[in-house]
Design an enzyme around this catalytic site. Structure first.
Site, PDB file in Angstrom:
ATOM      1  N   THR A  67       0.876  -1.180   0.000  1.00  0.00           N
ATOM      2  CA  THR A  67       0.000   0.000   0.000  1.00  0.00           C
ATOM      3  C   THR A  67       0.908   1.222   0.000  1.00  0.00           C
ATOM      4  O   THR A  67       1.637   1.458   0.967  1.00  0.00           O
ATOM      5  CB  THR A  67      -0.890   0.025   1.262  1.00  0.00           C
ATOM      6  OG1 THR A  67      -1.631  -1.186   1.318  1.00  0.00           O
ATOM      7  CG2 THR A  67      -1.829   1.217   1.229  1.00  0.00           C
TER       8      THR A  67
ATOM      9  N   LYS B 166      -7.487   1.587  -2.437  1.00  0.00           N
ATOM     10  CA  LYS B 166      -7.004   1.071  -1.149  1.00  0.00           C
ATOM     11  C   LYS B 166      -7.068   2.158  -0.070  1.00  0.00           C
ATOM     12  O   LYS B 166      -7.370   1.874   1.095  1.00  0.00           O
ATOM     13  CB  LYS B 166      -5.577   0.542  -1.319  1.00  0.00           C
ATOM     14  CG  LYS B 166      -4.877   0.134  -0.056  1.00  0.00           C
ATOM     15  CD  LYS B 166      -5.367  -1.169   0.555  1.00  0.00           C
ATOM     16  CE  LYS B 166      -4.712  -1.383   1.907  1.00  0.00           C
ATOM     17  NZ  LYS B 166      -4.867  -2.697   2.476  1.00  0.00           N
TER      18      LYS B 166
ATOM     19  N   LYS C  20       1.068   4.792   8.255  1.00  0.00           N
ATOM     20  CA  LYS C  20       1.575   5.133   6.913  1.00  0.00           C
ATOM     21  C   LYS C  20       0.398   5.284   5.938  1.00  0.00           C
ATOM     22  O   LYS C  20       0.319   6.244   5.173  1.00  0.00           O
ATOM     23  CB  LYS C  20       2.547   4.034   6.482  1.00  0.00           C
ATOM     24  CG  LYS C  20       3.076   4.066   5.082  1.00  0.00           C
ATOM     25  CD  LYS C  20       2.399   3.098   4.154  1.00  0.00           C
ATOM     26  CE  LYS C  20       2.422   1.659   4.589  1.00  0.00           C
ATOM     27  NZ  LYS C  20       1.666   0.757   3.713  1.00  0.00           N
TER      28      LYS C  20
HETATM   29  P1  NAP Z   1       6.012  -6.573   7.262  1.00  0.00           P
HETATM   30  O1  NAP Z   1       5.691  -7.895   7.859  1.00  0.00           O
HETATM   31  O2  NAP Z   1       6.598  -5.502   8.107  1.00  0.00           O
HETATM   32  O3  NAP Z   1       6.989  -6.837   6.007  1.00  0.00           O
HETATM   33  C1  NAP Z   1       7.593  -5.794   5.310  1.00  0.00           C
HETATM   34  C2  NAP Z   1       8.528  -6.385   4.290  1.00  0.00           C
HETATM   35  O4  NAP Z   1       9.092  -5.313   3.513  1.00  0.00           O
HETATM   36  C3  NAP Z   1       9.704  -7.153   4.891  1.00  0.00           C
HETATM   37  O5  NAP Z   1       9.936  -8.275   4.075  1.00  0.00           O
HETATM   38  C4  NAP Z   1      10.852  -6.144   4.774  1.00  0.00           C
HETATM   39  O6  NAP Z   1      12.124  -6.728   4.718  1.00  0.00           O
HETATM   40  C5  NAP Z   1      10.509  -5.487   3.458  1.00  0.00           C
HETATM   41  N1  NAP Z   1      11.130  -4.170   3.280  1.00  0.00           N
HETATM   42  C6  NAP Z   1      10.835  -3.026   3.945  1.00  0.00           C
HETATM   43  N2  NAP Z   1      11.600  -2.013   3.497  1.00  0.00           N
HETATM   44  C7  NAP Z   1      12.405  -2.537   2.526  1.00  0.00           C
HETATM   45  C8  NAP Z   1      13.394  -1.988   1.682  1.00  0.00           C
HETATM   46  N3  NAP Z   1      13.733  -0.680   1.739  1.00  0.00           N
HETATM   47  N4  NAP Z   1      13.996  -2.808   0.799  1.00  0.00           N
HETATM   48  C9  NAP Z   1      13.673  -4.128   0.736  1.00  0.00           C
HETATM   49  N5  NAP Z   1      12.725  -4.701   1.503  1.00  0.00           N
HETATM   50  C10 NAP Z   1      12.102  -3.912   2.384  1.00  0.00           C
HETATM   51  O7  NAP Z   1       4.731  -5.917   6.561  1.00  0.00           O
HETATM   52  P2  NAP Z   1       3.401  -6.598   5.940  1.00  0.00           P
HETATM   53  O8  NAP Z   1       2.359  -6.618   6.978  1.00  0.00           O
HETATM   54  O9  NAP Z   1       3.777  -7.834   5.199  1.00  0.00           O
HETATM   55  O10 NAP Z   1       2.974  -5.430   4.910  1.00  0.00           O
HETATM   56  C11 NAP Z   1       3.617  -5.258   3.646  1.00  0.00           C
HETATM   57  C12 NAP Z   1       2.778  -4.273   2.823  1.00  0.00           C
HETATM   58  O11 NAP Z   1       1.445  -4.806   2.679  1.00  0.00           O
HETATM   59  C13 NAP Z   1       2.616  -2.880   3.437  1.00  0.00           C
HETATM   60  O12 NAP Z   1       2.598  -1.898   2.433  1.00  0.00           O
HETATM   61  C14 NAP Z   1       1.267  -2.980   4.138  1.00  0.00           C
HETATM   62  O13 NAP Z   1       0.663  -1.707   4.286  1.00  0.00           O
HETATM   63  C15 NAP Z   1       0.503  -3.862   3.167  1.00  0.00           C
HETATM   64  N6  NAP Z   1      -0.623  -4.611   3.754  1.00  0.00           N
HETATM   65  C16 NAP Z   1      -0.494  -5.304   4.918  1.00  0.00           C
HETATM   66  C17 NAP Z   1      -1.603  -5.985   5.436  1.00  0.00           C
HETATM   67  C18 NAP Z   1      -1.536  -6.782   6.727  1.00  0.00           C
HETATM   68  O14 NAP Z   1      -2.610  -7.169   7.246  1.00  0.00           O
HETATM   69  N7  NAP Z   1      -0.375  -7.069   7.287  1.00  0.00           N
HETATM   70  C19 NAP Z   1      -2.817  -5.962   4.756  1.00  0.00           C
HETATM   71  C20 NAP Z   1      -2.908  -5.265   3.563  1.00  0.00           C
HETATM   72  C21 NAP Z   1      -1.811  -4.593   3.068  1.00  0.00           C
HETATM   73  P3  NAP Z   1      12.942  -7.109   6.066  1.00  0.00           P
HETATM   74  O15 NAP Z   1      12.430  -8.462   6.469  1.00  0.00           O
HETATM   75  O16 NAP Z   1      14.355  -7.109   5.674  1.00  0.00           O
HETATM   76  O17 NAP Z   1      12.625  -6.037   7.096  1.00  0.00           O
END
Ligand code: NAP
Length: 300
Positions: A100, A175, A243
């Site tokens: 997102t 979104k 965010k």
């Molecule tokens: P998360 O568990 O914190 O995972 C974030 C991922 O992004 C990790 O693999 C992290 O790598 C990677 N990352 C962050 N900055 C980076 C960079 N500069 N270069 C390379 N990799 C990077 O988050 P998540 O919950 O999976 O969410 C991911 C996205 O989906 C977000 O945009 C969030 O808003 C969206 N989303 C999440 C949900 C939910 O329920 N969780 C639902 C809908 C949408 P590292 O492991 O190295 O830190």
């Protein structure tokens, strides 16, 4: 007519990325994963995924490369950076960003990729960690129709409701509307559950009634029980919702649109983050309401 997509690069092994990539593997796609912290690839590599050392390497091997990382600058880095997808993705391949992020930045990235002959879809998701695990995500897609049609089999492996909502950036704009509803709804759930507890009601019976009537919602059904049990483990972290709400406020300001309810919700999430709760699940926003009320829903 382009060939069907068989090989998929997957960048971002976070809470969402791991189960989404797993569902692609289960559907028969050949998946190569990349994560900044390489150790988080192990789970899927043990299940048969290939592993790349950079996003560029993942893209070089793939017909389509999916990204799901945290914020706008992170997506820019994995797509346009020195070791980014743009450096080696094949002409005719597609980048599908499922994070997102900013609709404006999305359109710029789509233009940069188009100059190299690479398509881009913005395809953010809703449905949380549960939807990612069960393959029941709602996926809202912006971009060109031909790219969308090629990517449908991938979306169907990860989601249940898949909609092409318009040109580049439209998925992200949709979104942001979704996140207004999520945030306002969740603070409403907090108020109602505290009121139920304060009124001496049996919360289990309250849930049965409230989820069976016109007040039901995903937030009530999925996060209400976690709030009642004092379980603030993240499915979706407060810092990520902050965010999203920042992006919502920016988009509304551009359109001179007042969004007072969203801004109120945003402040409640900020209050929890200010006390060090940014990495709690979004249901942890109950802590701000408990503090205001000097009354706890769990453990009283
Ligand atoms: P998360 O568990 O914190 O995972 C974030 C991922 O992004 C990790 O693999 C992290 O790598 C990677 N990352 C962050 N900055 C980076 C960079 N500069 N270069 C390379 N990799 C990077 O988050 P998540 O919950 O999976 O969410 C991911 C996205 O989906 C977000 O945009 C969030 O808003 C969206 N989303 C999440 C949900 C939910 O329920 N969780 C639902 C809908 C949408 P590292 O492991 O190295 O830190």
């Amino acid at each position: 007519m382009s060939d069907p997509i068989k090989k998929v690069g997957f960048v971002g092994m976070g809470i969402m990325g791991v189960p989404m990539a797993r569902n692609l593997m289960k559907a028969g796609f050949e998946v190569t994963v990349y994560n900044r912290t390489a150790s988080k690839c192990k789970e899927l590599v043990d299940e048969g995924a290939g592993q790349a050392a950079t996003p560029a390497e993942a893209a070089a091997k793939s017909d389509a490369t999916i990204t799901i990382v945290s914020d706008t600058p992170d997506v820019e880095e994995v797509i346009l950076g020195e070791k980014g997808i743009i450096q080696s993705a094949r002409k005719g391949s597609i980048v599908i960003d499922m994070s997102t992020i900013s609709p404006k930045a999305t359109k710029k990235m789509a233009s940069a990729l188009k100059e190299e002959g690479i398509g881009m879809l913005d395809a953010p998701v809703s449905g949380g960690d549960i939807g990612a695990i069960n393959g029941t995500l709602t996926i809202m897609v912006g971009g060109e129709t031909s790219d969308y049609e090629r990517a449908v089999p991938l979306f169907e492996a990860m989601g249940k409701t898949v909609t092409h909502v318009g040109p580049s950036g439209s998925g992200q704009s949709t979104k942001l509307c979704n996140q207004c509803l999520v945030a306002i709804n969740l603070v409403a759930v907090c108020e109602a559950l505290l009121l139920a507890k304060k009124s001496g009601l049996d919360l289990q019976k309250s849930f049965r009634v409230l989820t069976g009537g016109a007040a039901n919602s995903f937030q009530l059904e999925k996060l209400g029980p976690r709030i009642a049990e004092g379980d603030h483990v993240p499915g979706f972290m407060i810092k990520l919702l902050q965010k999203d709400l920042r992006l919502v406020v920016e988009a509304a300001a551009e359109g001179e649109l007042p969004i007072p309810a969203t801004v109120f919700a945003q402040q409640m999430f900020s209050a929890v983050a200010a006390e060090g709760g940014g990495e709690l699940g979004t249901q942890g926003v109950i802590r701000a309401f408990e503090k205001l009320a000097n009354f706890r829903i769990h453990g009283e």
